[in-house]
Design an enzyme around this catalytic site. Structure first.
Site, PDB file in Angstrom:
ATOM      1  N   SER A 132       0.821  -1.214   0.000  1.00  0.00           N
ATOM      2  CA  SER A 132       0.000   0.000   0.000  1.00  0.00           C
ATOM      3  C   SER A 132       0.852   1.259   0.000  1.00  0.00           C
ATOM      4  O   SER A 132       1.956   1.274   0.534  1.00  0.00           O
ATOM      5  CB  SER A 132      -0.903   0.036   1.238  1.00  0.00           C
ATOM      6  N   SER A 164       3.085  -3.038   8.618  1.00  0.00           N
ATOM      7  CA  SER A 164       3.102  -3.544   9.989  1.00  0.00           C
ATOM      8  C   SER A 164       4.533  -3.715  10.463  1.00  0.00           C
ATOM      9  O   SER A 164       5.331  -4.372   9.795  1.00  0.00           O
ATOM     10  CB  SER A 164       2.378  -4.886  10.067  1.00  0.00           C
ATOM     11  N   GLU A 247      -1.498 -14.417   1.748  1.00  0.00           N
ATOM     12  CA  GLU A 247      -1.825 -13.423   2.761  1.00  0.00           C
ATOM     13  C   GLU A 247      -3.300 -13.463   3.135  1.00  0.00           C
ATOM     14  O   GLU A 247      -3.669 -13.139   4.255  1.00  0.00           O
ATOM     15  CB  GLU A 247      -1.442 -12.035   2.209  1.00  0.00           C
ATOM     16  N   GLU A 362     -14.665  -5.470   0.076  1.00  0.00           N
ATOM     17  CA  GLU A 362     -15.428  -5.063  -1.109  1.00  0.00           C
ATOM     18  C   GLU A 362     -14.574  -5.212  -2.373  1.00  0.00           C
ATOM     19  O   GLU A 362     -15.061  -5.658  -3.417  1.00  0.00           O
ATOM     20  CB  GLU A 362     -15.909  -3.617  -0.958  1.00  0.00           C
TER      21      GLU A 362
END
Lengths: 375, 335
Positions: A132, A164, A247, A362
């Site tokens: 991301s 993370s 993942e 979504e």
């Protein structure tokens, strides 16, 4: 009839399961580590990760020539689901174990494998994931971090976010654009980036629980040598898809609130029908997740099935919280000395992120539907 | 194997085309199709030495996917199992199990009552689960002429009947070592789980096809994100039902292994829950077209919604599954 090999494999898996269970219980008791919800994100201990590595329970599918125990992906599955159910402190080595090790085994050069895999198998080499970006969340193909050819190596420019434990990790697996392309999914490549290099800046993102799991990582002209490119230049997208299947389909996508559910059933004898319906859902999701793990073990990339596991699994985790509230109501309290009140608090405070992390549900449903309908 | 079975079944059923007139089920054609399947030995797949449970389930699924009422799944998975439990071969064309509970007196007469017994109106022999005078679970055969049958139809048009037997002359078939009524409930729940999965897979296929081909506002429905969300949720439900049935069947060879087993409860609960969601989503995706008599969709969705209640609904099995979980949930789950 069960053939003999199946029976032997099953007995071995049960023996492994019992050993991991006893180890986690003992180790957590002796170190005073509490069980936590979402432990794979929030709870960490270098000693615990190292102890797992010492027993051959980190980087389990890494073969002996790279310092690993060379176990099957199903044996790894047994180990990690035991650790998750125990709420054990596994966050430090989690990402290296889950996706970087397998990515290196699939795409890594012999030199890269020799460099990283032994440390991953020891539970000592931690990786953060660089997918991301500030302007590219669910829309992964929109990454703007660029790696440009620079002499005999690369120069990395850009920023990654929601990484993370990047502040605790040694390396990051970074998805970056290397080549301009008509198709947004082309021209992407993956890099193994040492987070101690000049030009790397790691900034904390404090989450609503007041803690630091996430970071923004800025690359300001970071110089990478040629050996940092993982796999094939321009093949980053398909490499990342295999990683995302790992993942999204694992047991952490439905066991994040298992410590709460276990505690609930220890505390109450109530066994309402709603609980049974939820347990049927749990058993079904687990069966699906295991079959995806088997497919991954065969080298397949079950993108759609993995997305379905994540969608169903994370919604299941949320239902656990609501059932707990209903069956044994207490005030959720992160600071409580009462385990149940604390686990409920942890489960509540992480409610929003379960259906976001790893790709919003979504977006995943969009992938599922477009694959099915060819739209 | 299941692919070959599906092809063979489809080839037979093609000879008995249903719904040609007004989209309704022609019972006479249905009987002829059942006869053809029987003549092809497809009702013997679950008999010892002739096939295994997975094959029987595959046949039941293939017949169900066709979308028209058929007693074949019940004959294969319930009748054959009940007869096997007492070690007796099938002697009639359409023996239907009456779960009872019945009482068998010392003179060989049985008294029993059961409501909504699927396919009882077609029975040429009623197999009644009863307790003998010593309390042992017994299977007896009764001529349907001896019974009071009040016939009706399920929501999807499949025949059932309320069955009453009052001191009816019964032929003793055998005594089971286990709880026969429980065994029939298990076999029935497995049958409905497998049938529900077959219907769900068909509902998924119809929905995918519909959103691919139906154009509204100048685009195929599948191009709309709202539609994609519904379709993916539907696909997820079907996938969960598939996993639930697969984990129940596993390497099980005999339905007896599933009596009182969490795997069976899981299959029935999850397929029933999937039925609710998938039926809702599929109809929403199809618009009003799906409820038109001539359309295939409602034949599956009405069957799905009906089967939820047969042989124990989600709440019935949910209560049992929950009760089986002790204080150590994780040991229970992984045991």
């Amino acid at each position: 009839m069960i053939d003999v090999r199946t029976a032997v494999r099953r007995a071995a898996a049960e023996e492994l399961r019992a050993r991991v269970r006893a180890f986690a219980e003992r180790e957590m008791a002796s170190s005073g580590a509490d069980a936590h919800c979402d432990a794979w994100m929030t709870s960490y201990s270098a000693e615990f990760s190292r102890a797992l590595g010492a027993r051959g329970w980190a980087g389990m599918t890494i073969p002996a020539e790279y310092g690993g125990p060379g176990r099957t992906s199903m044996e790894r599955y047994v180990v990690i689901e035991e650790l998750l159910a125990a709420g054990a402190p596994v966050a430090l080595h989690w990402f290296a174990d889950r996706q970087v090790g397998p990515a290196l085994l699939r795409h890594g050069s012999p030199a890269q494998r020799r460099r990283y895999l032994p440390g991953i198998a020891r539970g000592e080499c931690y990786f953060a994931i660089g997918m991301s970006e500030p302007d590219s969340g669910s829309d992964l193909a929109a990454v703007r971090t660029r790696a440009r050819r620079d002499g005999g190596g690369w120069r990395l420019e850009g920023a990654k976010t929601w990484s993370s434990h990047a502040h605790l990790a040694h390396h990051m697996l970074v998805l970056a654009r290397t080549d301009p392309a008509e198709d947004r999914r082309a021209g992407l490549s993956q890099f193994l980036v040492d987070l101690r290099l000049d030009g790397v800046q790691i900034r904390p993102i404090t989450t609503q629980d007041g803690r630091r799991h996430f970071n923004e990582v800025v690359f300001d002209g970071v110089r990478l040598d040629d050996g940092c490119l993982l796999g094939t230049r321009g093949q980053g997208w398909s490499q990342v898809m295999a990683e995302l299947a790992l993942e999204r389909s694992g047991p952490e996508r439905f066991l994040s609130t298992m410590p709460l559910l276990r505690c609930l059933l220890r505390r109450t004898e109530a066994r309402p029908k709603e609980l049974g319906v939820l347990l049927a859902e749990l058993r079904s999701i687990r069966a699906m997740s295991q079959s995806v793990a088997e497919a991954l073990g065969r080298g397949e990339t079950p993108t759609v099935a993995a997305a379905v596991v994540k969608d169903l699994g994370t919604r299941f985790e949320g239902k656990v919280v609501e059932l707990a509230r209903d069956l044994l109501p207490v005030v959720p309290d992160l600071a409580s000395g009462d385990e149940y009140a604390r686990l409920l608090a942890e489960a509540v405070v992480h409610s929003p992120d379960r259906t976001l992390r790893g790709g919003t549900n979504e977006i995943l449903r969009g992938i599922v539907a477009r694959t099915a309908a060819g739209a | 194997m299941s692919g070959e079975i599906a092809d063979a079944i489809a080839a037979i059923l093609r000879n008995f085309p249903q719904g040609s007139a007004d989209g309704s089920w022609d019972e006479t054609l249905g009987r002829a199709a059942t006869d053809a399947l029987r003549d092809g030995d497809w009702l013997d797949v679950s008999l010892p030495d002739l096939g295994d449970l997975a094959d029987a389930v595959a046949v039941a699924a293939a017949v169900t996917a066709h979308g028209w009422p058929s007693p074949v799944p019940d004959l294969l998975l319930i009748t054959n199992s009940a007869l096997a439990a007492v070690g007796v071969p099938r002697s009639h064309r359409c023996p239907i199990v009456v779960p009872g509970p019945g009482r068998l007196d010392g003179t060989g007469r049985v008294t029993a009552a059961a409501e909504h017994v699927a396919w009882a109106p077609w029975a040429d022999q009623l197999l009644v689960v009863a307790q003998d005078p010593r309390g042992r679970p017994t299977l007896v055969a009764v001529d349907p002429g001896q019974a009071e049958l009040r016939p009706g139809h399920t929501l999807h048009g499949s025949p059932w009947a309320h069955v009453r037997l009052e001191n009816a002359a019964a032929e003793y078939l055998g005594t089971a070592t286990d709880d026969l009524a429980e065994f029939v409930t298990t076999a029935g729940a497995l049958a409905r789980s497998a049938q529900s999965l077959a219907a769900l897979e068909r509902v998924r296929a119809l929905s995918v096809e519909h959103v691919r081909t139906r154009v509204q506002f100048g685009r195929p429905l599948a191009a709309f994100q709202a539609v994609q969300q519904h379709l993916a949720a539907l696909i997820g439900e079907v996938a969960a039902a598939e996993a639930a049935v697969a984990q129940a069947l596993g390497d099980v060879r005999d339905i007896r292994e599933l009596v009182g087993d969490p795997r069976l409860s899981t299959a029935k609960i999850r397929t029933s829950a999937a039925a609710t969601e998938a039926a809702r989503l599929a109809h929403q995706l199809h618009g009003a077209i799906g409820i038109a008599r001539e359309h295939e969709l409602h034949r599956h969705t009405l069957a799905l919604l009906t089967w939820r209640e047969e042989f124990g609904n989600e709440r019935f099995w949910g209560g049992r599954l929950a009760a089986s979980a002790g204080p150590d949930l994780w040991a229970w789950l992984t045991g």
